[in-house]
Every structure is written in C-alpha cells, then in structure tokens.
Write a protein that holds these residues in place. Structure first.
Motif, PDB file in Angstrom:
ATOM      1  N   UNK A   1       0.850  -1.179   0.000  1.00 28.34           N
ATOM      2  CA  UNK A   1       0.000   0.000   0.000  1.00 28.34           C
ATOM      3  C   UNK A   1       0.895   1.241   0.000  1.00 28.34           C
ATOM      4  N   UNK A   2       0.394   2.328  -0.579  1.00 31.57           N
ATOM      5  CA  UNK A   2       1.124   3.589  -0.610  1.00 31.57           C
ATOM      6  C   UNK A   2       0.409   4.613   0.266  1.00 31.57           C
ATOM      7  N   UNK A   3       1.195   5.309   1.093  1.00 38.04           N
ATOM      8  CA  UNK A   3       0.618   6.256   2.045  1.00 38.04           C
ATOM      9  C   UNK A   3       1.200   7.644   1.856  1.00 38.04           C
ATOM     10  N   UNK A   4       0.322   8.637   1.745  1.00 37.69           N
ATOM     11  CA  UNK A   4       0.720  10.041   1.790  1.00 37.69           C
ATOM     12  C   UNK A   4       0.302  10.581   3.153  1.00 37.69           C
ATOM     13  N   UNK A   5       1.236  11.267   3.819  1.00 37.03           N
ATOM     14  CA  UNK A   5       0.988  11.783   5.160  1.00 37.03           C
ATOM     15  C   UNK A   5       0.747  13.287   5.103  1.00 37.03           C
ATOM     16  N   UNK A   6      -0.258  13.740   5.846  1.00 30.55           N
ATOM     17  CA  UNK A   6      -0.586  15.162   5.918  1.00 30.55           C
ATOM     18  C   UNK A   6      -0.096  15.747   7.239  1.00 30.55           C
ATOM     19  N   UNK A   7       0.579  16.880   7.145  1.00 34.40           N
ATOM     20  CA  UNK A   7       1.191  17.507   8.310  1.00 34.40           C
ATOM     21  C   UNK A   7       0.140  17.907   9.339  1.00 34.40           C
ATOM     22  N   UNK A   8       0.519  17.784  10.600  1.00 37.87           N
ATOM     23  CA  UNK A   8      -0.398  18.101  11.687  1.00 37.87           C
ATOM     24  C   UNK A   8       0.134  19.180  12.608  1.00 37.87           C
ATOM     25  N   UNK A   9      -0.533  19.330  13.716  1.00 38.33           N
ATOM     26  CA  UNK A   9      -0.222  20.364  14.695  1.00 38.33           C
ATOM     27  C   UNK A   9       0.341  19.717  15.953  1.00 38.33           C
TER      28      UNK A   9
END
Length: 315
Positions: free
Chosen positions: A276-284
């Motif tokens: 599986x391929x995962x894109x991560x979104x920046x958090x706080x």
C-alpha cells in the motif's frame, strides 16, 4: 520521484455552502464509505472541504474504485485535503513523496507519535493485495475516552507519556516491519517526545487518548504502574465496539484522522504480497486539556514537517 505540484488545500475557517456527500456509515463509532467521489487534483474546494468535515465526523473515510490514482495523482489528491509532508522522519528508502508499505505492522498505533508534530491524517491506497487477509482495523480513541468512567477520565487527563521510535516490532510476532534492515533504518535517528495521554482535537474540540505502540512509558509514575495503566487504557481503545475493519479491494483508498484513531494492519496473508502507498498530511502540536503542548525530548523533528495552523471546520 519529485512530487508534482498541486493546488494547496484551502482554508476551511468560514462556513460555506457545501455539497452533500453520499456517505454510508460502516461502523457505529467510526468509519464511513464516501460514494461518487473521484479523488485527485481536480477536486473542487467545496467538495474538498466537505470531505474534511466528513472526516472530522467519521474519523475514517473509504473511497472505492479509485483505479485512476498512481503515485503522483495520489499525492495531488492528498494535497487537496491538507499539507503533504515527508513520508517518514527516518525511513527514506521507501519513497520520497509517499511511503511504500510492504506487509503489515500487526500492532496498534497512531502514525509517527514519536515526534512532536503528530500527522493530521493519512491517505492510503491499495497497490498489491493478497488473495486473502490483510485487512486494516481502525479504533476511535475519541469513543474510547468518551466511554471511560469519570474517574478514569480525570486520571488520564493528568498523565503524560514518552513516545519513541526505538520500538521492537518483533515483540508483536509476525510483522514485515521487524525485518532487521527496515528496523535499522527506522531507528537510525532516535526520537523521544512527551505527549499528553489526553489531547484536544484542534478541529472538533473533542478529547482523545494518545497511546499505541510507540509509548515507552508513562511519566511520573512507577514502571509497574505505567505498564498497568497503559494496558488499561489501550484495552479500552481497542474494544470491538470502538473499531471498524476494512477488507481491501483493488482501487480502494482510505483517509483517516490520525489524531483521533489508532490502526492495525493484520498480517494474516502468509507469504503473499501486500503493498500500500501512504501520503501523510502535516499536523499540529497536540494540546492537553490544560493547554500544555507536546515537547520534543530527543531528536530534531524540524525537517519532518511544518507545524501548520489547524483549521476550524464548519461543523
């Protein structure tokens, strides 16, 4: 590869007329399938906002039949929903724009809690699936907190935990992530971060438990009490009524709120391949109920992702 530039996700700080999504719940505590949506760079602003609102409500969203997505277009789709960051703070060999996941972790966790800026969300796409098994299970850490007796809520709100990437995957049995080469890369730079056990969600204001496999110890309690309390709260999180299980099909994409969930990739597919391929979104930075933010103890997370201001959703 170098990620193709995509339009930035727009602010969702003001209420607007949003499209009505075709959303079908798949679990009581969390999880919903969103139908009739084609993910990608062309996703318009109102629909992208509506998806973020749905994510805040359901915590995990599933999209079927996204066969058109590839590495670049998956990254572009994620960029319409947040700010993509580096795939991983330490693992660099499995992609520079997204993380190529092989196998399954076989352990409960929220992604990358060993750094201070815990990712907002992840967009995961099925690439190669085994003929059987390989499901993923998500648990709502918000539902788990809500179900605690008042006395346990108060206790949890007082506790802080030390999270680290120096974690032994082999303790959890069959996991491709216990491979020596991968583990050496995973731990080549040490991170330790102090997080509150209960954090406030930056968009909904709800409280959730911040635990999982990367917790080394609870702070300011004895080692014996730490083990007992971690087990008590973690078992509350993974109660079946707090979970939803997804049986992957070709073309599936999952989007989950990493700040309000844990997940578990089930390694029950023998020698077959699961990719599986995962894109991560920046958090706080997580914030405790008393307004104190998480703190780095060991390591430098500055190069992992920017700290971004959390939007206020029109809920």
């Amino acid at each position: 590869m170098t990620a193709v530039a995509a339009p930035p996700a727009r602010s969702v700080s003001t209420r607007r007329e949003l499209p009505v999504l075709d959303v079908c719940k798949v679990g009581g505590a969390l999880g919903a399938e969103v139908r009739g949506i084609t993910l990608g760079q062309e996703l318009d602003d109102p629909t992208a906002t509506a998806i973020q609102v749905a994510l805040a409500e359901h915590q995990v969203l599933f999209f079927r039949d996204q066969h058109h997505l590839d590495r670049s277009t998956q990254w572009q789709a994620a960029a319409r929903l947040g700010t993509p960051t580096q795939p991983h703070p330490t693992v660099k060999s499995r992609g520079t724009d997204l993380l190529e996941l092989e196998g399954a972790a076989n352990a409960w966790h929220s992604d990358v809690t060993f750094v201070d800026r815990v990712p907002k969300a992840s967009l995961l796409r099925a690439v190669t699936l085994p003929p059987y098994g390989g499901t993923t299970v998500w648990a709502s850490t918000t539902a788990a907190y809500d179900a605690l007796p008042v006395s346990l809520r108060h206790l949890a709100e007082e506790l802080w935990a030390l999270h680290t990437n120096r974690y032994d995957y082999a303790e959890h049995g069959r996991s491709s992530y216990s491979d020596n080469t991968y583990y050496q890369e995973f731990t080549n730079e040490q991170f330790e971060t102090r997080h509150p056990v209960v954090r406030l969600h930056p968009e909904t204001g709800k409280k959730s438990l911040v635990l999982g496999q990367f917790v080394k110890t609870l702070l300011d309690v004895s080692a014996q009490d730490s083990r007992a309390l971690m087990e008590l709260f973690q078992q509350r999180i993974i109660r079946l009524e707090n979970t939803v299980r997804w049986d992957w099909r070709d073309g599936d994409v999952a989007l989950w709120d990493n700040r309000a969930t844990q997940h578990y990739g089930v390694a029950d597919f023998g020698e077959h391949r699961r990719q599986l391929h995962r894109v991560t979104l920046a958090g706080d930075l997580p914030v405790s109920v008393d307004g104190e933010v998480s703190q780095t103890v060991v390591g430098n997370p500055e190069n992992y992702s920017p700290i971004v201001a959390a939007p206020t959703l029109p809920l």
